[in-house]
Scaffold this active site. Sequence first.
Site, mmCIF file in Angstrom:
data_model
loop_
_atom_site.group_PDB
_atom_site.id
_atom_site.type_symbol
_atom_site.label_atom_id
_atom_site.label_comp_id
_atom_site.label_asym_id
_atom_site.label_seq_id
_atom_site.Cartn_x
_atom_site.Cartn_y
_atom_site.Cartn_z
ATOM 1 N N GLU A 17 18.816 8.529 83.170
ATOM 2 C CA GLU A 17 18.247 9.202 84.334
ATOM 3 C C GLU A 17 18.864 8.547 85.564
ATOM 4 O O GLU A 17 18.657 7.359 85.806
ATOM 5 C CB GLU A 17 16.723 9.078 84.363
ATOM 6 C CG GLU A 17 16.008 9.905 83.315
ATOM 7 C CD GLU A 17 16.189 11.398 83.481
ATOM 8 O OE1 GLU A 17 16.459 11.841 84.626
ATOM 9 O OE2 GLU A 17 16.075 12.114 82.483
ATOM 10 N N CYS B 116 13.209 8.999 92.895
ATOM 11 C CA CYS B 116 14.287 9.879 92.438
ATOM 12 C C CYS B 116 13.920 11.344 92.628
ATOM 13 O O CYS B 116 14.787 12.212 92.620
ATOM 14 C CB CYS B 116 14.641 9.597 90.984
ATOM 15 S SG CYS B 116 13.279 9.841 89.835
#
Length: 497
Positions: free
Chosen positions: A266, A300
């Site tokens: 990720e 994020c």
Amino acid sequence: MKNLNQNDLLKSNFLKTISKETMKNLVAGEWKDSHEISKNINPSDTSDIVSTFYRGTYNHIFDTINFAKEVQKDWAKSSIYLRQEILNDIAEKLLANKDYYGEIIAREAGKPIKEATDEVVKSAEFFSYFAAEAIRQKGAFMDSPRDSVDIEVINEPVGVVGVITPWNYPLAIAAWKVAPALAYGNSVILKPSSQTPAIAYILAKIIDTTKLPKGVFSLVFGKGGVIGNALAESKKVQAITFTGSVAAGRELAKRSITSMTKLQLEMGSKNSLIILDDADINTAVDAAIKGAYNANGQKCTSCSKLIVTEGIYTRFIELFKAKMKALVVGNAMNPKSQIGPCIDQKQLDANLEYIKLGQEEGATLVCGGEAIKTETDGYYFTPALFIDGKSNMRINQEEMFAAIACVIKVKDYDEAIEVLNDTEFGLSGGIITNDLKRAMQFKHDAEIGNVMINLPTAGMDNHVPFGGRKGSSYGSREKSYAASDFYTTTKTAYIKY
């Protein structure tokens, strides 16, 4: 923006270091030191040393991998009820001291205290969830077209799992990786960010008090170039799950290719929020403020591109500015603070560079974007708003990881979706609209992994899959039932009778 004085700061019984001793690495079932000691500094108050820790060595990680490989064989055969008991035990111990652990996160990550405490609760929920998943078996029996042949599809633990976590969600991201890894019978080696080691140490201490066999879980502090590279290059590590920067993720992928390690990455993001003319203005502004500035934009899933259609543009800017200026910037330990500090000086400098860059590219800085002083020395930055943005500007293409938002005016939905998809990333995005047809169309048009309708781009639930597209993610989805795809491997058995 409002600043908070020292006299306003929360007085807490927990304002202390977590230990008078330097934190050790949990290596091959034992707590071990090294010759290199590092300090962990509070970004809200640089005079506050949260903890000191021993950096792990190559010998530490080598011994850890070898031991984890051996003990995993028995752990893979362990009772599913034992796994359930251990994971529930971890969850209960996290909740029992959630206020203290929240303060540790606030002090070392600069995350406002309420958010930090909420992170502890969410982390406990991950362990509870995967405690239940540990006893929900996945598999299948099938008929063969051949006579007297049965087929069994089995899901087995993948083996030794390396877990590499960032500083912005130092406990929650570790929890949603460690919990499923243990639930499915793997051994785990956790390498946390060197900026947030204290909460990782607390998690390791908690796990070490459970019935988990020694060596099934390990904690190794250190530099990614030492610990991360060793994990990637070892043929005894079957899988690595990583959350962090694009550069670090790609380097990890390069190094792991020779060992054919299973990867879950990720990485970066560039998230957008579309506001259409028919949107409820208060819903739009609240979603934009939360998405852009919560956790100082250091998520994020934060949105820094605000794509607004012409009819609502002026009203949106006016209300956004008013609510933005009311945000409270201050020490993360103060419950009144809505925005804490940047994580360190490097990030603060990067924020200021993006402010300069945005102006050079032609965007108009409406307010914010300044380094400020408070009565505690820290890395404080006022949230910034640009208008007159263009999609091709670097501030609208790169992940800034900052409390900086830029508004881009567009004609209609079609142009808005084109701007939203104009990025190498594809993690999260949203739309604010009362038009059901547009909302349904957006679900299909947006090239992203997490679609938000009339909600901020940040704010994911624990029991559903999480991940992105394009340059944001690589490998299986995280969290929920989807985690079994990464933490297990499928075996197909044919039985003649």
